[in-house]
Every structure is written in C-alpha cells, then in structure tokens.
Write a protein that holds these residues in place. Sequence first.
Motif, PDB file in Angstrom:
ATOM      1  N   SER A  18      10.973  -0.033  -0.069  1.00  0.00           N
ATOM      2  CA  SER A  18      11.222  -1.322   0.562  1.00  0.00           C
ATOM      3  C   SER A  18      10.585  -2.454  -0.232  1.00  0.00           C
ATOM      4  O   SER A  18      11.212  -3.498  -0.470  1.00  0.00           O
ATOM      5  CB  SER A  18      10.678  -1.314   1.998  1.00  0.00           C
ATOM      6  OG  SER A  18      10.856  -2.574   2.611  1.00  0.00           O
ATOM      7  N   ALA A  19       9.336  -2.272  -0.656  1.00  0.00           N
ATOM      8  CA  ALA A  19       8.626  -3.292  -1.426  1.00  0.00           C
ATOM      9  C   ALA A  19       9.346  -3.606  -2.734  1.00  0.00           C
ATOM     10  O   ALA A  19       9.379  -4.759  -3.183  1.00  0.00           O
ATOM     11  CB  ALA A  19       7.201  -2.832  -1.715  1.00  0.00           C
ATOM     12  N   CYS A  57       7.773   2.809   2.247  1.00  0.00           N
ATOM     13  CA  CYS A  57       7.239   1.460   2.044  1.00  0.00           C
ATOM     14  C   CYS A  57       7.431   0.998   0.606  1.00  0.00           C
ATOM     15  O   CYS A  57       7.797  -0.157   0.352  1.00  0.00           O
ATOM     16  CB  CYS A  57       5.761   1.427   2.418  1.00  0.00           C
ATOM     17  SG  CYS A  57       4.965  -0.181   2.158  1.00  0.00           S
ATOM     18  N   CYS A 108       1.057  -0.724   0.084  1.00  0.00           N
ATOM     19  CA  CYS A 108       1.622   0.138   1.120  1.00  0.00           C
ATOM     20  C   CYS A 108       0.556   1.031   1.748  1.00  0.00           C
ATOM     21  O   CYS A 108      -0.443   1.378   1.119  1.00  0.00           O
ATOM     22  CB  CYS A 108       2.734   1.003   0.527  1.00  0.00           C
ATOM     23  SG  CYS A 108       4.248   0.088   0.155  1.00  0.00           S
ATOM     24  N   GLY A 109       0.806   1.404   3.007  1.00  0.00           N
ATOM     25  CA  GLY A 109      -0.086   2.325   3.698  1.00  0.00           C
ATOM     26  C   GLY A 109      -1.475   1.782   3.911  1.00  0.00           C
ATOM     27  O   GLY A 109      -2.441   2.554   3.948  1.00  0.00           O
ATOM     28  N   GLU A 149       5.437   8.054   4.437  1.00  0.00           N
ATOM     29  CA  GLU A 149       5.221   6.647   4.790  1.00  0.00           C
ATOM     30  C   GLU A 149       5.092   5.788   3.538  1.00  0.00           C
ATOM     31  O   GLU A 149       5.656   4.689   3.457  1.00  0.00           O
ATOM     32  CB  GLU A 149       3.969   6.513   5.662  1.00  0.00           C
ATOM     33  CG  GLU A 149       4.115   7.136   7.047  1.00  0.00           C
ATOM     34  CD  GLU A 149       2.798   7.185   7.812  1.00  0.00           C
ATOM     35  OE1 GLU A 149       1.748   6.891   7.189  1.00  0.00           O
ATOM     36  OE2 GLU A 149       2.816   7.520   9.012  1.00  0.00           O
TER      37      GLU A 149
END
Length: 462
Positions: free
Chosen positions: A138-139, A135, A327-328, A131
């Motif tokens: 993508s970031a 992320c 993220c997360g 995960e």
Amino acid sequence: MKKYLLILCFFLLGKAVLFAQTSDDAFKKPLKEVIADVEKQFDVKIRYPEELVAGRMITYAGWRFRAGNLEKTLTNILSSQDLTFAPDGDKRYKIQAFQYHLKTVEEGKQQLEYLASLYSNQVEWEKRKDELKACMLSALHLSPLPAKPASQPIRTPVRKMDGYTVENIAFEVLPGVYINGSLYKPTKIKGKIPVILNPDGHWGGHRFRPDAQIRCAMQARMGAMAVSFDLFAWGESLLQFKPEDHRKSLAQTVQVLSGMRILDYLLSLKEADKNRVAITGGSGGGSQTMMTTAIDDRITLSVPVVMLSSYHSGGCPCESGMGAHLCGGGTNNVEIAAMAAPRPQLVISDGKDWTQNVPKNEFPFLQRVYGFYGKQDMVKNVHLPEEGHDYGLSKRLVLYEFLAQYLGLNINAVKDQNGKIDESKVTIEKESDMYVFGEKGERLPANAIKGYEALQKLIEQK
C-alpha cells in the motif's frame, strides 16, 4: 482605593513578568550566532552549507545548552530546525539536513529488541509478516498492482560470448516508462534454468561497469539466465527523467515495480524454472533485493550485499522514500530481510560501512526468525571485516558458491584447471554497446513519457 490600586499594580506587574518569561523574543538568536557560541564554549569547529542555516532563528537559544555535553547541546539546538549533525574529524562537526533514514547503532539494537518482543513463534511471526507485506504494498502504491502494459520487451540482437550470450533489453513497467537492462543466458540451454535478478546499486558506471557485467556473465556461464537493470533515473532512464528525479520518493515505487515486471517476463519464457528464482544486488540494489523478496513470493533465494543494517534504511529516497519502513508501527531492513524466511538467504557484510555490526547485531535476529521454521541453516552471513562498500571479487566468489549450492548451478563451468573460480573469460563491453535506445536515445519509443510530473500523474491515475 489605594488598596485596589496596589492590587492592580501587582496584577499588571505579574502579567509583565509572565510575558517576559514566556516570550520567544526574549531568548531568540540567529542560528549562525548560536553555532558560533557552541564553537566557542566547546572549542570545536562546525561547518555547514550557508543555505542550510541562513535566516533561521533559534528560540530559547541559551536554554538549549548543556554544560559539558556538546552532542546534547547540538541536538537541542538543531532538532527544532529539522537539522542534525555528524562528526567531521578531530573536534570538527558538520551540520546537515535531518537524516531520516539513520539511527544510532544503539537505537538500531533497541529497535531489534522491541521487534523481537512482538513474536515468539512461527504463527505470531507469520501474522506480523502478512501485516507488513500488505502495508508495504500500500505504501508503495502497488496495492492493487498497476495494470501491466501489453507491450513486449524491446530487444537488440544477441551477442555471443565465451559460454554465454548477452542482449540489451527494455521493459515497459508502466505506460511510457521504460527500464533498460542486459539479459545474459548460457550458450547452451537444456530444459529449465534458474532466473536471477540483479538490480543495480549506487555506484558509478551503472549496470555498464565491469563488476556488474562480470557478475551476470558468470551466472549465465554457470547455467542461469541473469538480468541486470537500471535504477530509476540512472543509466538509460535518463532519457526520460532528470538525475535529481532519482532522489524523489516515487523512484522507490518504480524500482520495486521494475523488478516485479521484469520477473513477469522472464518467468513467461519456456526455459525459465519458476521454482528457482533468485535476486541479488549491492548497496541500493541490496535495498531492492530485501524489499522485493519481502513482497514477491516468487523469489526463492536472496543475496543482499553491503546493505543489511538495523540503523540505516537507505540514504536515498529511492530506497526509503515511500514510507514502507513505517509499517507495523515501524520496521527496519533487518525485519524486512527476515520476511524472506525460510527461503535461502546469504547476507554479505563488511567492516567499513553500516553493515559492520551484522555478525553480532543483525544476523542473530535473522537466525531467530529462521529458527521459527527450524531452518536456521538456510540463512548465512559472510562478513568481510577488512573490506568496504562494493560488490568486489571476494563478495562475488561467495555469491557464486551460494547460487551453485541452492540453485543447482554448475560451478565447475567457471573454474580453471586448478579448481579456482576464474572470471577472466568474461568479455567487458563498452557502455555504448549495451544501450537499447542508441547513443543519443534516437530509438526511444514514441510513447515514452518525459519528466517526474508525468510519472506522478500516471501513478495517481492508477
């Protein structure tokens, strides 16, 4: 009638009192005056850049004070303005812009405790890691990866040294965006050899400084091909971008992508061993080391230097500007470094920067994650409590030993007759000898873009 007039008077009076109690104007004061009040009440001196406080107003100023608690008072006052403070000597403080990348040491510990509660075995950790990786890509605007330019690296003639060669090399990481570096190889190559990335850190002299040259030359003399490369908008990258562009968010994207693109090329070489791929950098290069290892499975060994911390995410947008640390539900460099598990990892820390607590706070977290794989022995920490923020000799010495152990390099090739590691055979070159595009940039390719706005458009069109 008098009864109704009396009720009306009480009603209007009540509204007036309510307004006085809720109006911001009643307790609003200029920030400069509030700071002066704090200095007087707590007997301290507070300095600040004039442009940081000019024209700012504090609502409910007096209500933000907490008797006997200076730091709580400053927090209450400054947080409303996106400002923060830091100690600046005995009974002295400085005001600065909010340091988004910093927590307190205690907050860092608390975040590690929370993160540890999210997984208790390998299966749960792998899910979390997947995960985070998705992320982060993508970031960073690296999902999907931008199309790879078709060009080959631009190379200068090879220079022969004692036991190694070096050449200047430029990689087109995005159309018209070049990152320059130095490629070091052993003088004699037999079969497949390891590949080692050496991203630069935030130290003067860039990749041209002696310690950067020594580290890569020694890796080559031990039997690896090693490349050091510029930070974005540092070194020769300044031919395309301004120094201030380095402190803009897309610098992080370019820097991570640079490592991946350079690795693409190096692993395409016939002598490259795809099963022995390492990365090591200090300071900002340490941030790149952890992030690149977390998202690129081709990395088989990592050595982040003077950077691992639970409360410091990198003081430059080139390390944390794209929000990957959000993220997360929020992560930090320790969890990002843990994503290297179970691959070999050496964390080098010291006693005079934000890595000072690694042995008691951060390293146990890494050991726990490596323990999910039964590989606790694959993560190591060398802590140098009397040293500071650099990639100095003692740090390089433990690096060489670690690389030799896990990459199968010949450490005897860099030892003297007394069995001690000897860096004296490395030639320190002049900065101008290490340029790819010439002293005045006269060989910069015609398609090279100029300016941060052009980079933004390029990323947006991806």
